[in-house]
Design an enzyme around this catalytic site. Structure first.
Site, PDB file in Angstrom:
ATOM      1  N   ARG A  24      -1.520   2.931   6.211  1.00 45.54           N
ATOM      2  CA  ARG A  24      -2.125   2.491   7.473  1.00 45.54           C
ATOM      3  C   ARG A  24      -1.636   1.093   7.881  1.00 45.54           C
ATOM      4  O   ARG A  24      -2.379   0.286   8.416  1.00 45.54           O
ATOM      5  CB  ARG A  24      -3.664   2.525   7.407  1.00 45.54           C
ATOM      6  CG  ARG A  24      -4.249   3.867   6.936  1.00 45.54           C
ATOM      7  CD  ARG A  24      -3.659   5.050   7.702  1.00 45.54           C
ATOM      8  NE  ARG A  24      -4.306   6.314   7.329  1.00 45.54           N
ATOM      9  CZ  ARG A  24      -3.694   7.306   6.664  1.00 45.54           C
ATOM     10  NH1 ARG A  24      -2.421   7.183   6.281  1.00 45.54           N
ATOM     11  NH2 ARG A  24      -4.335   8.433   6.414  1.00 45.54           N
ATOM     12  N   LEU A  64      -5.276  -4.373   0.132  1.00 48.28           N
ATOM     13  CA  LEU A  64      -6.343  -4.691  -0.826  1.00 48.28           C
ATOM     14  C   LEU A  64      -5.902  -4.438  -2.264  1.00 48.28           C
ATOM     15  O   LEU A  64      -6.386  -5.099  -3.185  1.00 48.28           O
ATOM     16  CB  LEU A  64      -7.605  -3.887  -0.482  1.00 48.28           C
ATOM     17  CG  LEU A  64      -8.214  -4.253   0.889  1.00 48.28           C
ATOM     18  CD1 LEU A  64      -9.284  -3.234   1.287  1.00 48.28           C
ATOM     19  CD2 LEU A  64      -8.807  -5.656   0.891  1.00 48.28           C
ATOM     20  N   GLY A 107      -6.884  -8.384   8.581  1.00 45.84           N
ATOM     21  CA  GLY A 107      -5.638  -9.080   8.884  1.00 45.84           C
ATOM     22  C   GLY A 107      -4.886  -8.465  10.050  1.00 45.84           C
ATOM     23  O   GLY A 107      -4.089  -9.148  10.711  1.00 45.84           O
ATOM     24  N   GLU A 110      -6.326 -10.156  12.895  1.00 45.58           N
ATOM     25  CA  GLU A 110      -5.847 -11.545  12.896  1.00 45.58           C
ATOM     26  C   GLU A 110      -4.417 -11.635  13.434  1.00 45.58           C
ATOM     27  O   GLU A 110      -4.074 -12.565  14.166  1.00 45.58           O
ATOM     28  CB  GLU A 110      -5.906 -12.119  11.478  1.00 45.58           C
ATOM     29  CG  GLU A 110      -7.323 -12.293  10.966  1.00 45.58           C
ATOM     30  CD  GLU A 110      -7.341 -12.858   9.553  1.00 45.58           C
ATOM     31  OE1 GLU A 110      -7.010 -12.105   8.612  1.00 45.58           O
ATOM     32  OE2 GLU A 110      -7.671 -14.034   9.388  1.00 45.58           O
ATOM     33  N   GLU A 130     -14.531  -8.084   5.910  1.00 40.95           N
ATOM     34  CA  GLU A 130     -14.366  -9.025   4.792  1.00 40.95           C
ATOM     35  C   GLU A 130     -15.645  -9.172   3.976  1.00 40.95           C
ATOM     36  O   GLU A 130     -15.601  -9.271   2.742  1.00 40.95           O
ATOM     37  CB  GLU A 130     -13.902 -10.390   5.319  1.00 40.95           C
ATOM     38  CG  GLU A 130     -12.411 -10.474   5.609  1.00 40.95           C
ATOM     39  CD  GLU A 130     -11.985  -9.852   6.942  1.00 40.95           C
ATOM     40  OE1 GLU A 130     -12.838  -9.264   7.641  1.00 40.95           O
ATOM     41  OE2 GLU A 130     -10.797  -9.946   7.260  1.00 40.95           O
ATOM     42  N   ARG A 133     -15.978  -6.434   1.620  1.00 40.22           N
ATOM     43  CA  ARG A 133     -14.949  -6.438   0.567  1.00 40.22           C
ATOM     44  C   ARG A 133     -15.104  -7.629  -0.381  1.00 40.22           C
ATOM     45  O   ARG A 133     -14.322  -7.794  -1.311  1.00 40.22           O
ATOM     46  CB  ARG A 133     -13.542  -6.505   1.183  1.00 40.22           C
ATOM     47  CG  ARG A 133     -13.270  -5.453   2.241  1.00 40.22           C
ATOM     48  CD  ARG A 133     -12.855  -4.104   1.685  1.00 40.22           C
ATOM     49  NE  ARG A 133     -12.672  -3.178   2.783  1.00 40.22           N
ATOM     50  CZ  ARG A 133     -13.465  -2.146   3.054  1.00 40.22           C
ATOM     51  NH1 ARG A 133     -14.487  -1.857   2.260  1.00 40.22           N
ATOM     52  NH2 ARG A 133     -13.233  -1.369   4.099  1.00 40.22           N
TER      53      ARG A 133
HETATM   54  C1  1HE Z   1      -4.989   0.724   2.212  1.00 36.52           C
HETATM   55  C2  1HE Z   1      -5.604  -0.116   3.148  1.00 36.52           C
HETATM   56  C3  1HE Z   1      -5.632  -1.507   2.865  1.00 36.52           C
HETATM   57  C4  1HE Z   1      -5.741   1.889   3.893  1.00 36.52           C
HETATM   58  N1  1HE Z   1      -5.065  -1.920   1.693  1.00 36.52           N
HETATM   59  N2  1HE Z   1      -4.438   0.269   1.081  1.00 36.52           N
HETATM   60  N3  1HE Z   1      -8.928  -3.837   5.370  1.00 36.52           N
HETATM   61  C5  1HE Z   1      -9.871  -2.912   5.255  1.00 36.52           C
HETATM   62  O1  1HE Z   1     -10.889  -3.083   4.613  1.00 36.52           O
HETATM   63  C6  1HE Z   1      -9.585  -1.584   5.923  1.00 36.52           C
HETATM   64  C7  1HE Z   1      -9.389  -0.505   4.890  1.00 36.52           C
HETATM   65  N4  1HE Z   1      -8.912   0.725   5.495  1.00 36.52           N
HETATM   66  C8  1HE Z   1      -9.714   1.552   6.190  1.00 36.52           C
HETATM   67  O2  1HE Z   1     -10.864   1.305   6.463  1.00 36.52           O
HETATM   68  C9  1HE Z   1      -9.096   2.875   6.611  1.00 36.52           C
HETATM   69  O3  1HE Z   1      -7.927   3.094   5.835  1.00 36.52           O
HETATM   70  C10 1HE Z   1      -8.708   2.978   8.111  1.00 36.52           C
HETATM   71  C11 1HE Z   1      -9.989   3.049   8.968  1.00 36.52           C
HETATM   72  C12 1HE Z   1      -7.864   1.812   8.560  1.00 36.52           C
HETATM   73  C13 1HE Z   1      -7.883   4.271   8.333  1.00 36.52           C
HETATM   74  O4  1HE Z   1      -8.597   5.382   7.812  1.00 36.52           O
HETATM   75  P1  1HE Z   1      -7.790   6.727   7.419  1.00 36.52           P
HETATM   76  O5  1HE Z   1      -8.839   7.761   7.094  1.00 36.52           O
HETATM   77  O6  1HE Z   1      -6.795   7.041   8.446  1.00 36.52           O
HETATM   78  O7  1HE Z   1      -6.945   6.364   6.094  1.00 36.52           O
HETATM   79  P2  1HE Z   1      -7.430   6.280   4.554  1.00 36.52           P
HETATM   80  O8  1HE Z   1      -7.518   7.651   3.977  1.00 36.52           O
HETATM   81  O9  1HE Z   1      -8.620   5.393   4.416  1.00 36.52           O
HETATM   82  O10 1HE Z   1      -6.211   5.492   3.893  1.00 36.52           O
HETATM   83  C14 1HE Z   1      -4.930   6.102   3.725  1.00 36.52           C
HETATM   84  C15 1HE Z   1      -4.215   5.369   2.616  1.00 36.52           C
HETATM   85  O11 1HE Z   1      -3.999   4.021   2.988  1.00 36.52           O
HETATM   86  C16 1HE Z   1      -5.023   5.299   1.330  1.00 36.52           C
HETATM   87  O12 1HE Z   1      -4.128   5.282   0.255  1.00 36.52           O
HETATM   88  P3  1HE Z   1      -3.853   6.625  -0.634  1.00 36.52           P
HETATM   89  O13 1HE Z   1      -2.826   6.196  -1.640  1.00 36.52           O
HETATM   90  O14 1HE Z   1      -5.184   7.022  -1.213  1.00 36.52           O
HETATM   91  O15 1HE Z   1      -3.322   7.652   0.355  1.00 36.52           O
HETATM   92  C17 1HE Z   1      -5.708   3.965   1.414  1.00 36.52           C
HETATM   93  O16 1HE Z   1      -6.051   3.426   0.148  1.00 36.52           O
HETATM   94  C18 1HE Z   1      -4.583   3.148   2.035  1.00 36.52           C
HETATM   95  N5  1HE Z   1      -5.096   1.960   2.710  1.00 36.52           N
HETATM   96  N6  1HE Z   1      -6.064   0.626   4.176  1.00 36.52           N
HETATM   97  C19 1HE Z   1      -4.490  -1.048   0.849  1.00 36.52           C
HETATM   98  N7  1HE Z   1      -6.149  -2.383   3.685  1.00 36.52           N
HETATM   99  C20 1HE Z   1      -5.401 -12.525   5.184  1.00 36.52           C
HETATM  100  S1  1HE Z   1      -6.949 -12.048   4.813  1.00 36.52           S
HETATM  101  C21 1HE Z   1      -7.293 -10.610   5.661  1.00 36.52           C
HETATM  102  C22 1HE Z   1      -8.486  -9.937   5.079  1.00 36.52           C
HETATM  103  C23 1HE Z   1      -8.515  -8.481   5.421  1.00 36.52           C
HETATM  104  O17 1HE Z   1      -7.630  -7.946   6.042  1.00 36.52           O
HETATM  105  S2  1HE Z   1      -9.898  -7.638   4.887  1.00 36.52           S
HETATM  106  C24 1HE Z   1      -9.768  -6.066   5.578  1.00 36.52           C
HETATM  107  C25 1HE Z   1      -8.965  -5.123   4.737  1.00 36.52           C
END
Ligand code: 1HE
Length: 260
Positions: A24, A64, A107, A110, A130, A133
């Site tokens: 994603r 993450l 991010g 951001e 955040e 998390r």
């Molecule tokens: C990830 C990440 C990620 C997905 N880091 N691997 N960001 C978040 O907390 C958002 C986390 N992501 C989500 O809530 C959802 O993935 C989405 C709403 C964006 C999309 O949902 P969906 O159903 O299309 O995808 P999914 O099944 O949740 O994810 C597909 C894959 O992407 C899956 O990996 P897989 O190996 O199991 O297929 C997920 O683990 C992976 N994935 N998002 C790592 N963020 C400078 S500081 C900034 C601080 C932040 O950004 S905090 C917010 C972090």
């Protein structure tokens, strides 16, 4: 070398695609470094750039999986790296737009906040999970997102996990253009073409002076503005454009209901 970023130059417009759709477009170190290289390349050869996401989302924010491994000092350097790249986008050589569909989370939000113009399609959504998390924003969000949507709205999103729809993103002041599903990139390119036709010095002044003036006192802001005004208006580009207007050669403003 494989990259998590695609880059294309279409005329004067650089198109920078986040290309890690299987995650994603989560932003890991490799992606952020490739983004930095793309931003530098665009700054050198394009007049304007558009950042967009491949796949179903703009970006799920910080990777993450990678973040879980960092020590505190590594975390500081990591955040400062993002700051440097995002500052280059916000106050650099050329304007940037973001074309947003799907998630612009953490991010990802951001990153979009660092661009001067955010175009979102109706399916886009914004979140700052955040708090859930156990982390804090680190990509400039507490400065940029808070200024765009107010600190109160940002605190609400971070504390409660509230997700803003694209329409709510407009109301909150985050999204400037809302378009039908699938049309964000086309709209961003259309706007980019207009921006590319501006005087480069005006574009530079707009992206560099305007945000800095917001950090100054009233008096200093007005003084800085006078310097920028004098510098831009005495450029050969300005003189030709002002003459074109007076000689009725310039494109007219698209006045609502008016003649074009
Ligand atoms: C990830 C990440 C990620 C997905 N880091 N691997 N960001 C978040 O907390 C958002 C986390 N992501 C989500 O809530 C959802 O993935 C989405 C709403 C964006 C999309 O949902 P969906 O159903 O299309 O995808 P999914 O099944 O949740 O994810 C597909 C894959 O992407 C899956 O990996 P897989 O190996 O199991 O297929 C997920 O683990 C992976 N994935 N998002 C790592 N963020 C400078 S500081 C900034 C601080 C932040 O950004 S905090 C917010 C972090």
């Amino acid at each position: 070398m494989p990259s998590d970023i695609t880059y294309a130059l279409e005329g004067a417009i650089a198109l920078i695609g986040l290309d890690r759709p299987q995650k994603r477009n989560a932003i890991n170190d490799a992606l952020v470094e490739a983004l930095r290289d793309a931003v530098e390349r665009a700054s050198a050869e394009a007049k304007v750039a558009v950042i967009f996401g491949h796949g179903d989302h703009f970006s799920a924010g910080l990777d993450l999986a990678e973040h879980a491994e960092r020590t505190p000092i590594e975390g500081i350097h990591h955040s400062r790296k993002w700051h440097a790249i995002f500052d280059r986008i916000e106050r650099g050589a050329i304007p940037f737009l973001s074309a947003i569909h799907g998630a612009a989370v953490g991010g990802g939000m951001e990153l979009a906040a660092a661009t001067q113009i955010r175009v979102a399609d109706e399916g886009a959504f914004f979140a700052l999970p955040e708090g859930q998390r156990g982390i804090f924003v680190g990509g400039g969000g507490s400065v940029r997102v808070a200024r765009l949507i107010t600190a109160a709205r940002m605190a609400d999103m971070m504390l409660t996990g509230r997700v803003l729809s694209a329409a709510e993103g407009v109301q909150a002041g985050f999204v400037q253009y809302l378009v039908p599903p699938g049309e964000a990139l086309a709209k961003a390119k259309e706007l980019a073409a207009r921006i590319a036709a501006n005087a480069p010095l005006s574009n530079f002044a707009i992206i560099n002076a305007l945000p800095r003036i917001q950090d100054l006192s009233h008096d200093d802001g007005l003084f800085f503005e006078s310097l920028m005004a004098a510098m831009t208006q005495t450029s050969p580009d300005a003189q030709e454009r002002l003459r074109a207007f007076l000689e009725k050669r310039a494109e007219r403003l698209a006045v609502p209901g008016g003649k074009t």
